[in-house]
Design a protein around this motif. Structure first.
Motif, mmCIF file in Angstrom:
data_model
loop_
_atom_site.group_PDB
_atom_site.id
_atom_site.type_symbol
_atom_site.label_atom_id
_atom_site.label_comp_id
_atom_site.label_asym_id
_atom_site.label_seq_id
_atom_site.Cartn_x
_atom_site.Cartn_y
_atom_site.Cartn_z
ATOM 1 N N GLU A 195 -0.907 79.665 -81.052
ATOM 2 C CA GLU A 195 -0.387 81.104 -80.826
ATOM 3 C C GLU A 195 1.220 81.303 -81.136
ATOM 4 O O GLU A 195 1.301 82.748 -81.600
ATOM 5 C CB GLU A 195 -0.385 81.409 -79.261
ATOM 6 N N ARG A 196 1.950 80.345 -81.501
ATOM 7 C CA ARG A 196 3.286 80.541 -81.730
ATOM 8 C C ARG A 196 3.309 81.145 -82.968
ATOM 9 O O ARG A 196 4.119 82.520 -83.298
ATOM 10 C CB ARG A 196 4.236 79.309 -81.573
ATOM 11 N N PRO A 197 2.949 80.670 -84.351
ATOM 12 C CA PRO A 197 2.957 81.225 -85.446
ATOM 13 C C PRO A 197 2.374 82.699 -85.412
ATOM 14 O O PRO A 197 2.939 83.637 -86.020
ATOM 15 C CB PRO A 197 2.284 80.390 -86.462
ATOM 16 N N ARG A 198 1.402 82.793 -84.754
ATOM 17 C CA ARG A 198 0.922 84.493 -84.749
ATOM 18 C C ARG A 198 1.691 85.489 -84.003
ATOM 19 O O ARG A 198 1.913 86.560 -84.646
ATOM 20 C CB ARG A 198 -0.660 84.309 -84.019
ATOM 21 N N ARG A 219 -5.406 91.093 -82.903
ATOM 22 C CA ARG A 219 -6.808 91.235 -82.603
ATOM 23 C C ARG A 219 -7.698 90.030 -83.401
ATOM 24 O O ARG A 219 -8.791 89.713 -82.387
ATOM 25 C CB ARG A 219 -7.330 92.652 -83.019
ATOM 26 N N ALA A 220 -7.338 89.717 -84.526
ATOM 27 C CA ALA A 220 -8.314 88.806 -85.199
ATOM 28 C C ALA A 220 -7.841 87.466 -84.367
ATOM 29 O O ALA A 220 -8.929 86.594 -84.237
ATOM 30 C CB ALA A 220 -7.572 88.442 -86.531
ATOM 31 N N LEU A 225 -10.087 83.239 -80.875
ATOM 32 C CA LEU A 225 -9.768 82.350 -79.492
ATOM 33 C C LEU A 225 -10.983 82.531 -78.783
ATOM 34 O O LEU A 225 -11.479 81.606 -78.079
ATOM 35 C CB LEU A 225 -8.597 82.749 -78.863
ATOM 36 N N ILE A 226 -11.567 83.720 -78.505
ATOM 37 C CA ILE A 226 -12.666 84.022 -77.601
ATOM 38 C C ILE A 226 -13.857 83.264 -78.381
ATOM 39 O O ILE A 226 -14.711 82.613 -77.528
ATOM 40 C CB ILE A 226 -12.673 85.269 -77.325
ATOM 41 N N GLU A 232 -8.743 83.675 -73.690
ATOM 42 C CA GLU A 232 -8.065 84.817 -74.068
ATOM 43 C C GLU A 232 -6.464 84.501 -74.567
ATOM 44 O O GLU A 232 -6.318 83.393 -74.099
ATOM 45 C CB GLU A 232 -7.665 85.771 -72.666
ATOM 46 N N PRO A 233 -5.873 85.269 -75.303
ATOM 47 C CA PRO A 233 -4.665 84.762 -75.791
ATOM 48 C C PRO A 233 -3.833 84.846 -74.549
ATOM 49 O O PRO A 233 -4.049 84.997 -73.449
ATOM 50 C CB PRO A 233 -3.970 86.026 -76.495
#
Length: 944
Positions: A195-198, A219-220, A225-226, A232-233
């Motif tokens: 998640e951090r790079p995103r 959204r991507a 993840l789902i 969820e993020p």
């Protein structure tokens, strides 16, 4: 002398002071890897045994560990490493001093960066963390297939990823979001669930004015993840999405801040080539002779002439080995500005001086299009570049003085080492060093290094007899010693008898040749059937280095690790290992005399049809890999023509396509030459035009021209019409790169006629594109637009979307100049979408640059500056010096047009520095005039 260096942040490597230690893959690499990651700490023997055998070690496990450690000690000592593997019950400890381990360097830099962050010194911390991350050359410990090492490697790989994220986040704080978008995008692609790079990518896009794309990234990620984890993020990503929607993310920095070059990248700094071949770990030679030669090289600056050492001697005496060893002894301390190396190929296929100068100029940082034609112009540029630098030039296997004289620098700060089969007495002021065979003491020392001193001490009389039998020739002695080392149950006395018998069979030969052939004959006959076949077939390659996959090609063996087939040849030292691929496969080299012997054996023992089939598979392998590399760069088989020649598919692809092609330049050129000589015209032209992916991107215009001349002769001799058209079309593109528009037209028009006769729509589209570019460059925009329309039609018909995008990009400037701004923007938007969809970064950079130029023409100076800065970062990443200079000039022109004269001066001065460094006097003169005109200038239009 520089200290040695251990590397575990990537494949395990040991770089000694001037030479590399070869650590065989398998047990020795596992043990060394464990000792290195636990450096200066004891590692128990049980840990090492568990690492090597896991659940079921053999009874001899501890003994085998002892043998491995003993061999490691010998390898490290041979490479000149000062590190010591101590026996410390109940195990071993590798003691390291200073910054000899890249892992220790990484940990020290990241720790220092954390302190800098706490002190608020963000820029320094970011730079230090980027330097730390740059120490990595791939997955830690080469991916560590061994289970015990794998856990340690994964932990360290995670540390690297955190380091990358840290410096990216700090750089975002410093307002470098434009430059970071591409880099963070790659990181997200490589780690989509992280998640951090995103989050960093969302911030960079938002600050670059790309809010919609930032939300798409969220959204991507949420969808992935789902779907993959059912989660969820996290809170950070959700909060960032809400902040973007609410407009609460901090805005971008001011657009009038000049973008500096990335840390560690100075476009005005001269290139420092490091081209020396590897030194020999167990070198044995005449120390007095070496010191005398060394004094000539390092004392050159005290005289007015360049210092030259010429090393001569009979075959097998070790001229190249001594030259490399001598060069490494003096290179780092006395010639810090670089070392140039070229194998001149003696009387076999002697290198042309023009071509050698072209290679040297490229290595010294001169882009291909700037390198002049003609020997005199190249000599002037070469000597100008070396006039105030300390550079060592090594010219291996020279045939005549005429081959060497033009390559001598004009400055006494440089020095030259030459090897030759004959005395080059015509070289003024050169120190002549004629190598003799090793004396008895040196021979015994070399024998002991290879087979073990205990065996020499056990049979001193047999050892002395063996040394006398091979006549002190280093090559013959190494071959015989290697066979003994591989067979510890053989006595030295038995080898003396075997060698004496072989010599009697060859008593008609000259002494030196006899000794080598006798040694090789024994070794060859001792190989198993497959290894003897491989020994012969492998010699059919013309390239200087043999990648491991070639063994599979010549034997038609599709195993996943074909280099395994070559290990028996390495064990008996008829094949040298020169490097390791990122994939873990090895690269090998024959010594010239061994290649000749192997070819003789191939002609005697392998039917001609089998040899021809092996060569066809070998060249088909080069074509398959070059084809894959082109696809990786362009996103598919776009903007290139292919033929019907059969491919042979190596088990592994080329990795980074342009880096792979760059590393294989000599092999690719040799393969094209070999295909032409073998009458494989269809394969020859296909490989030649496919290799243009490298020639054009790296500026290897001499290689482009030479290989295409050979290919053109081959296809014309074979009556191959399509091949002729394809090569002529490619030559037309080459001539455009060299500014020879008449020559280009002279190649493209007959190519177009042939494609027309064949009904080849794709070939015609390529010709029309380049003919349109010629018309545009000569000011005939009407003809250019007509030809572009025909080219677009052709590319559309054959579904070459990248070819179409390139044409749309090229013609957009004409449309904008003619006032058709809307159509120009539409074309560029389509082109950009295509390049991004296929991942063709070079095309994206050119299209983005054209967008910036159109924005500047429309008076949108702020938008143009933002766009051009993005392109500047892209060309810097690809080391496109000419492109960087042009972008800096364009940015200066846009800044001046917007009235930001101080900023314009900064950009133009940077552009001028680049042009002066690459000796592009014409462009430098133009930029000086623009700088002089700045104070009263109201508008400048960016050039294309």
């Amino acid at each position: 002398m520089a200290p040695g260096r251990f590397r575990v942040l990537g494949p395990v490597e040991v770089d000694g002071p001037g030479t590399a230690a070869r650590i065989p893959p398998g047990r020795q690499q596992v043990i060394l890897g464990l000792l290195l990651v636990e450096a200066n700490r004891m590692v128990s023997t049980e840990t090492l045994v568990d690492a090597l055998w896991q659940e079921s070690p053999p009874d001899t496990a501890r003994t085998q560990v002892q043998i491995c450690v003993s061999r490691l000690r010998r390898s490290l000592a041979g490479a000149g490493m000062s590190a010591v593997i101590d026996t410390r019950p109940p195990g071993y400890e590798l003691r390291l001093n200073g910054d000899t381990l890249d892992l220790a360097d990484f940990l020290a830099r990241t720790a220092e960066a954390r302190v800098l962050v706490k002190e608020g010194r963000t820029a320094e911390a970011a730079a230090l963390l980027r330097e730390a991350a740059a120490l990595w050359r791939g997955p830690c410990l080469g991916g560590a297939p061994n289970r015990s090492l794998h856990t340690r490697a994964l932990r360290l790989d995670e540390d690297r990823l955190t380091c990358v994220e840290d410096h990216l986040e700090l750089e975002l704080e410093l307002g470098q979001h434009h430059r970071l978008v591409g880099e963070v995008t790659r990181l997200v692609h490589e780690h989509p669930l992280r998640e951090r790079p995103r989050a960093l990518l969302m911030i960079a896009l938002h600050r670059s004015g790309r809010q919609a794309e930032a939300l798409d990234v969220y959204r991507a990620g949420r969808t992935q993840l789902i779907e993959e984890l059912g989660l969820e993020p996290g809170e950070r990503l959700r909060g960032l999405e809400a902040a973007i929607l609410a407009g609460e993310v901090p805005a971008q920095p001011r657009a009038d801040t000049v973008a500096p070059a990335p840390r560690g990248s100075d476009p005005t700094r001269p290139a420092r080539p490091r081209q020396l071949p590897a030194d020999t770990a167990d070198f044995v030679g005449d120390e007095e002779m070496l010191r005398g030669a060394e004094s000539v090289l390092v004392g050159a600056a005290a005289r007015t002439a360049v210092g030259v050492v010429v090393i001569t001697g009979r075959p097998g005496v070790g001229k190249s080995t001594v030259a490399a060893h001598l060069a490494h002894r003096v290179a780092h301390e006395h010639f810090p500005d670089g070392q140039l190396y070229c194998d001149l190929h003696g009387t076999d296929q002697p290198s042309v001086v023009d071509d050698v100068l072209g290679r040297f100029l490229l290595a010294l940082g001169i882009p291909g299009p700037v390198i002049p034609d003609g020997l005199d112009a190249r000599l002037e540029m070469y000597r100008t570049l070396l006039a105030d630098r300390r550079v060592l030039v090594v010219l291996d296997d020279a045939a005549t003085e005429g081959q060497v004289l033009p390559l001598l620098p004009g400055s006494s700060t440089c020095a030259v080492v030459v090897t030759s089969r004959s005395r080059l007495t015509g070289l003024p002021g050169a120190r002549q060093v004629e190598l003799d065979v090793l004396d008895a003491g040196q021979s015994l020392r070399l024998l002991g290094l290879v087979v073990g001193e205990h065996r020499v001490a056990r049979e001193p009389e047999a050892a002395a007899a063996l040394v006398r039998t091979v006549g002190g020739l280093p090559l013959a002695l190494r071959i015989i010693a290697a066979r003994l080392a591989a067979r510890p149950h053989w006595t030295l006395a038995s080898m003396v008898l075997r060698l004496a018998s072989e010599r009697h069979r060859l008593d008609e030969l000259a002494h030196g040749e006899l000794t080598i052939r006798a040694s090789l004959g024994l070794t060859h006959d001792g190989l198993d059937r497959r290894s003897r076949l491989l020994f012969g077939l492998l010699s059919l390659t013309d390239g200087p280095v043999v990648p491991g996959w070639v063994a599979g090609a010549v034997l038609d063996d599709d195993r996943p690790f074909p280099s395994d087939l070559l290990e028996p040849l390495v064990d008996v030292q008829v094949l040298d290992v020169v490097s390791v691929e990122p994939t873990g496969e090895f690269r090998y080299r024959y010594q010239d005399i061994l290649r000749l012997f192997a070819r003789e054996k191939a002609e005697q023992e392998i039917p001609a049809a089998d040899r021809a089939a092996a060569v066809s598979r070998l060249l088909g392998g080069w074509l398959a890999l070059a084809e894959q590399a082109h696809r990786s760069v362009y996103g598919g088989d776009y903007t290139v023509l292919h033929g019907t020649a059969p491919r042979w598919r190596p088990p592994a692809g080329p990795g980074d396509p342009l880096e792979w092609m760059d590393g294989e330049l000599e092999n690719l050129c040799a393969a094209i030459h070999q295909a032409a000589a073998a009458g494989l015209d269809e394969l020859c032209w296909d490989l030649a035009v496919t290799s243009v992916t490298l020639f054009e991107s790296r500026g290897y215009l001499d290689d482009w021209e030479r290989t295409h001349a050979e290919a053109l002769a081959a296809v014309r001799a074979a009556g191959n019409t399509r091949g002729t058209a394809a090569v002529l079309s490619s030559l037309g593109t080459l001539h455009i790169n060299r500014g020879r528009l008449d020559s280009s037209r002279g190649a493209l028009l007959p190519a177009a006629e042939l494609f027309e006769e064949l009904g080849d729509v794709h070939g015609l589209a390529l010709c029309h594109r380049d003919l349109a570019l010629i018309a545009r460059n000569t000011g005939d925009d009407t003809t250019a637009l007509s030809l572009y329309d025909r080219s677009l039609s052709g590319f559309t018909e054959v579904d070459d979307i990248v070819g179409r995008a390139i044409v749309l990009t090229q013609r957009a400037l004409i449309l904008a100049t003619n006032g058709e701004m809307a159509q120009a923007r539409t074309d560029l938007a389509e082109a950009m979408a295509v390049h991004e969809s296929v991942g063709y970064t070079g095309g994206a950079a050119r299209t983005l640059n054209r967008i910036g130029q159109v924005q500047a023409m429309a008076g949108e100076h702020t938008a143009a500056t933002t766009t051009m800065r993005r392109v500047l970062d892209m060309v810097r990443d690809t080391r496109d010096v000419i492109g960087e200079g042009q972008l800096l000039r364009n940015l200066g022109q846009v800044s001046a047009a917007a009235g930001r004269y101080a900023e314009a001066r900064t950009y133009l001065e940077q552009a001028l520095s680049i042009r002066e460094r690459i000796l592009d006097r014409t462009a430098a003169t133009t930029i000086r005039a623009e700088l002089a005109a700045l104070p009263g200038q109201e508008a400048l239009v960016p050039t294309g």
